[in-house]
Scaffold this active site. Structure first.
Site, PDB file in Angstrom:
ATOM      1  N   ARG A  12      82.262 -60.012  31.423  1.00 22.76           N
ATOM      2  CA  ARG A  12      81.313 -60.667  32.270  1.00 22.76           C
ATOM      3  C   ARG A  12      81.150 -62.184  32.186  1.00 22.76           C
ATOM      4  O   ARG A  12      80.244 -62.740  32.363  1.00 22.76           O
ATOM      5  CB  ARG A  12      79.884 -60.013  32.411  1.00 22.76           C
ATOM      6  CG  ARG A  12      79.611 -58.739  32.578  1.00 22.76           C
ATOM      7  CD  ARG A  12      80.447 -57.967  33.866  1.00 22.76           C
ATOM      8  NE  ARG A  12      80.501 -56.729  33.752  1.00 22.76           N
ATOM      9  CZ  ARG A  12      81.816 -56.056  33.294  1.00 22.76           C
ATOM     10  NH1 ARG A  12      82.828 -56.930  33.544  1.00 22.76           N
ATOM     11  NH2 ARG A  12      81.907 -54.737  33.167  1.00 22.76           N
ATOM     12  N   GLU A  26      72.802 -60.665  31.641  1.00 21.38           N
ATOM     13  CA  GLU A  26      74.068 -60.704  32.552  1.00 21.38           C
ATOM     14  C   GLU A  26      74.005 -61.363  33.993  1.00 21.38           C
ATOM     15  O   GLU A  26      74.614 -62.277  34.581  1.00 21.38           O
ATOM     16  CB  GLU A  26      74.606 -59.493  32.935  1.00 21.38           C
ATOM     17  CG  GLU A  26      75.874 -59.423  33.902  1.00 21.38           C
ATOM     18  CD  GLU A  26      76.364 -58.123  34.209  1.00 21.38           C
ATOM     19  OE1 GLU A  26      76.438 -57.309  33.407  1.00 21.38           O
ATOM     20  OE2 GLU A  26      76.683 -57.775  35.516  1.00 21.38           O
ATOM     21  N   SER A  41      73.119 -54.483  36.457  1.00 19.27           N
ATOM     22  CA  SER A  41      72.778 -54.454  35.032  1.00 19.27           C
ATOM     23  C   SER A  41      72.169 -55.935  34.902  1.00 19.27           C
ATOM     24  O   SER A  41      72.761 -56.873  35.220  1.00 19.27           O
ATOM     25  CB  SER A  41      73.928 -54.177  34.276  1.00 19.27           C
ATOM     26  OG  SER A  41      74.413 -52.843  34.455  1.00 19.27           O
TER      27      SER A  41
HETATM   28  C1  FAD Z   1      74.068 -51.886  42.923  1.00 12.55           C
HETATM   29  C2  FAD Z   1      74.671 -53.029  41.887  1.00 12.55           C
HETATM   30  C3  FAD Z   1      75.900 -52.434  41.132  1.00 12.55           C
HETATM   31  C4  FAD Z   1      76.856 -53.397  40.433  1.00 12.55           C
HETATM   32  N1  FAD Z   1      77.656 -53.101  39.733  1.00 12.55           N
HETATM   33  C5  FAD Z   1      78.434 -53.853  38.854  1.00 12.55           C
HETATM   34  C6  FAD Z   1      79.647 -53.203  38.043  1.00 12.55           C
HETATM   35  O1  FAD Z   1      79.901 -51.888  38.132  1.00 12.55           O
HETATM   36  N2  FAD Z   1      80.269 -54.157  37.483  1.00 12.55           N
HETATM   37  C7  FAD Z   1      80.195 -55.385  37.373  1.00 12.55           C
HETATM   38  O2  FAD Z   1      80.798 -56.292  37.053  1.00 12.55           O
HETATM   39  N3  FAD Z   1      79.007 -55.873  38.189  1.00 12.55           N
HETATM   40  C8  FAD Z   1      78.156 -55.060  38.854  1.00 12.55           C
HETATM   41  N4  FAD Z   1      77.107 -55.671  39.597  1.00 12.55           N
HETATM   42  C9  FAD Z   1      76.824 -57.088  39.817  1.00 12.55           C
HETATM   43  C10 FAD Z   1      77.657 -57.920  40.681  1.00 12.55           C
HETATM   44  O3  FAD Z   1      77.870 -57.048  41.864  1.00 12.55           O
HETATM   45  C11 FAD Z   1      79.033 -58.510  40.360  1.00 12.55           C
HETATM   46  O4  FAD Z   1      78.375 -59.324  39.270  1.00 12.55           O
HETATM   47  C12 FAD Z   1      79.495 -59.337  41.630  1.00 12.55           C
HETATM   48  O5  FAD Z   1      80.996 -59.676  40.949  1.00 12.55           O
HETATM   49  C13 FAD Z   1      78.979 -60.702  41.871  1.00 12.55           C
HETATM   50  O6  FAD Z   1      79.534 -61.068  42.917  1.00 12.55           O
HETATM   51  P1  FAD Z   1      78.726 -62.273  43.937  1.00 12.55           P
HETATM   52  O7  FAD Z   1      79.597 -62.365  45.156  1.00 12.55           O
HETATM   53  O8  FAD Z   1      77.541 -61.476  44.664  1.00 12.55           O
HETATM   54  O9  FAD Z   1      78.350 -63.084  43.375  1.00 12.55           O
HETATM   55  P2  FAD Z   1      76.834 -64.171  43.267  1.00 12.55           P
HETATM   56  O10 FAD Z   1      75.844 -63.140  42.642  1.00 12.55           O
HETATM   57  O11 FAD Z   1      76.581 -64.747  44.487  1.00 12.55           O
HETATM   58  O12 FAD Z   1      76.943 -65.363  42.266  1.00 12.55           O
HETATM   59  C14 FAD Z   1      77.338 -64.977  40.670  1.00 12.55           C
HETATM   60  C15 FAD Z   1      78.121 -66.112  40.229  1.00 12.55           C
HETATM   61  O13 FAD Z   1      79.260 -66.552  40.757  1.00 12.55           O
HETATM   62  C16 FAD Z   1      79.231 -67.897  41.329  1.00 12.55           C
HETATM   63  N5  FAD Z   1      79.973 -68.032  42.396  1.00 12.55           N
HETATM   64  C17 FAD Z   1      80.184 -66.844  43.534  1.00 12.55           C
HETATM   65  N6  FAD Z   1      81.155 -67.285  44.149  1.00 12.55           N
HETATM   66  C18 FAD Z   1      81.555 -68.508  43.650  1.00 12.55           C
HETATM   67  C19 FAD Z   1      82.826 -69.344  44.216  1.00 12.55           C
HETATM   68  N7  FAD Z   1      83.440 -69.101  45.404  1.00 12.55           N
HETATM   69  N8  FAD Z   1      83.060 -70.474  43.440  1.00 12.55           N
HETATM   70  C20 FAD Z   1      82.273 -70.898  42.467  1.00 12.55           C
HETATM   71  N9  FAD Z   1      81.228 -70.017  41.857  1.00 12.55           N
HETATM   72  C21 FAD Z   1      81.021 -68.880  42.670  1.00 12.55           C
HETATM   73  C22 FAD Z   1      77.639 -68.390  41.579  1.00 12.55           C
HETATM   74  O14 FAD Z   1      77.494 -69.450  41.674  1.00 12.55           O
HETATM   75  C23 FAD Z   1      77.295 -67.354  40.623  1.00 12.55           C
HETATM   76  O15 FAD Z   1      77.175 -68.217  39.604  1.00 12.55           O
HETATM   77  C24 FAD Z   1      76.633 -54.673  40.392  1.00 12.55           C
HETATM   78  C25 FAD Z   1      75.231 -55.169  41.166  1.00 12.55           C
HETATM   79  C26 FAD Z   1      74.541 -54.514  42.093  1.00 12.55           C
HETATM   80  C27 FAD Z   1      73.391 -54.962  42.747  1.00 12.55           C
END
Ligand code: FAD
Length: 306
Positions: A176, A295, A225
């Site tokens: 992560r 996380e 998480s």
């Molecule tokens: C129900 C549920 C289940 C989940 N299961 C998992 C799992 O199994 N495994 C797992 O790893 N995660 C899981 N997650 C967490 C989450 O889905 C992941 O971390 C996901 O990859 C985050 O992506 P996001 O686009 O929503 O990022 P955001 O939450 O919008 O951002 C996360 C970070 O990335 C940065 N960021 C995003 N896009 C860019 C870009 N283009 N350039 C620079 N920085 C950027 C943001 O600034 C921030 O710091 C889960 C979440 C939920 C709600």
């Protein structure tokens, strides 16, 4: 700087702009105050302009993916948020087994694309919400794989507007975690998949989705998480063994299905979630001597009364 002033500063940037948008509408937690200005740039020229103006006027800038791993505080966000989900979301096969995906594309769009083209390698990601950009930054994954396994290259825009290609070896990924240059915006990635059998890929994905449904409280709003698993253990197990399953502060509750998920039962505030996080860390540390580390990314400002 007020939202109206920001609107004037960014008026030449193409793309939709929204003033004082509640971050409840842009986060899977459905929590958070308003951002001063949210911009959906349509291309790299707009993005470069935004970076230039933010640097010039010292305006804080945050890049939003799909908001599935963030907690926005109740006082909202001063400055600008950019979202890439309008102009940077193409997924295509470049050649053979290399799939290029825009950072603003949904990770599930990429997973579906791989399945449709009978390319194997993205199965682990099925059901992980969020964008490709967010998945790269978080090195999203499960015990069955993570983004690091498929990434070949990532194109980024540096904080001074330069476009650079980083090879996999230039980026440090771990659990992560990734170390993309501070202030850079991820634009797109090339991933290397393998020719596979559509039926087998689909079967594997169905199995992973089934596991996810059993283990995660998917009918509630959450950010996944909340804590990273400490080496050799599981945050959920530690929270459960501290007797905290179901414990709540206001509408923020530790899920009965998965104790490492804080669910929003309806009207949770960021303040509730933060207090719950504090309690979990204290109790788990007292019981086990282990310091849990968040996380989720916590951003924004407190309200005046907290
Ligand atoms: C129900 C549920 C289940 C989940 N299961 C998992 C799992 O199994 N495994 C797992 O790893 N995660 C899981 N997650 C967490 C989450 O889905 C992941 O971390 C996901 O990859 C985050 O992506 P996001 O686009 O929503 O990022 P955001 O939450 O919008 O951002 C996360 C970070 O990335 C940065 N960021 C995003 N896009 C860019 C870009 N283009 N350039 C620079 N920085 C950027 C943001 O600034 C921030 O710091 C889960 C979440 C939920 C709600």
């Amino acid at each position: 700087m007020r939202s109206e002033e920001l609107k004037v500063i960014f008026e030449d940037v193409q793309g939709e702009k929204r003033l004082k948008e509640s971050m409840r509408n842009y986060t899977s937690f459905h929590i958070g105050g308003a951002v001063d200005l949210l911009i959906f740039p349509e291309g790299t020229d707009d993005l470069r302009k935004i970076l230039y103006l933010c640097n010039k006027y010292k305006i804080p800038l945050f890049v939003l993916g799909f908001g599935t791993n963030i907690l926005v505080k109740d006082g909202g966000i001063r400055g600008v948020i950019v979202s890439l989900d309008k102009g940077f979301s193409e997924v295509r096969v470049v050649e053979g087994e290399t799939v290029t995906a825009g950072a603003g594309a949904g990770l599930q769009t990429m997973v579906g694309f791989a399945l449709k083209n009978e390319l194997s390698g993205m199965e682990f990601a099925v059901g992980i919400p969020g964008s490709v950009g967010g998945a790269l930054v978080m090195n999203a994954g499960t015990e069955d794989g993570e983004m690091e396994d498929v990434v070949q290259e990532v194109r980024i825009m540096t904080s001074d507007g330069e476009i650079k290609t980083l090879k996999k070896g230039d980026i440090k990924f771990s659990y992560r975690y990734s170390n993309f240059p501070a202030g850079s915006i991820l634009l797109e990635t090339d991933t290397l998949l393998k020719k596979g059998n559509g039926k087998n890929i689909k079967r594997e994905m169905e199995l992973f989705i089934h596991k996810r449904r059993l283990k995660q409280p998917l009918s509630f709003n959450s950010a996944g998480s909340v804590f990273k698993n400490p080496p050799g253990d599981f945050a959920g197990r530690l929270i459960e063994s501290a007797g905290l399953k179901g414990f709540h502060v206001g509408d923020a509750m530790l899920s009965y299905v998965h104790a490492n998920f804080i669910i929003n039962r309806g009207n949770a505030t960021a303040r509730d979630v933060l207090r719950l996080i504090e309690i979990v860390k204290e109790k788990v540390f007292t019981k086990t001597g282990i310091s849990l580390e968040e996380e989720i990314k916590i951003i924004g400002e407190d309200t005046e009364n907290n």
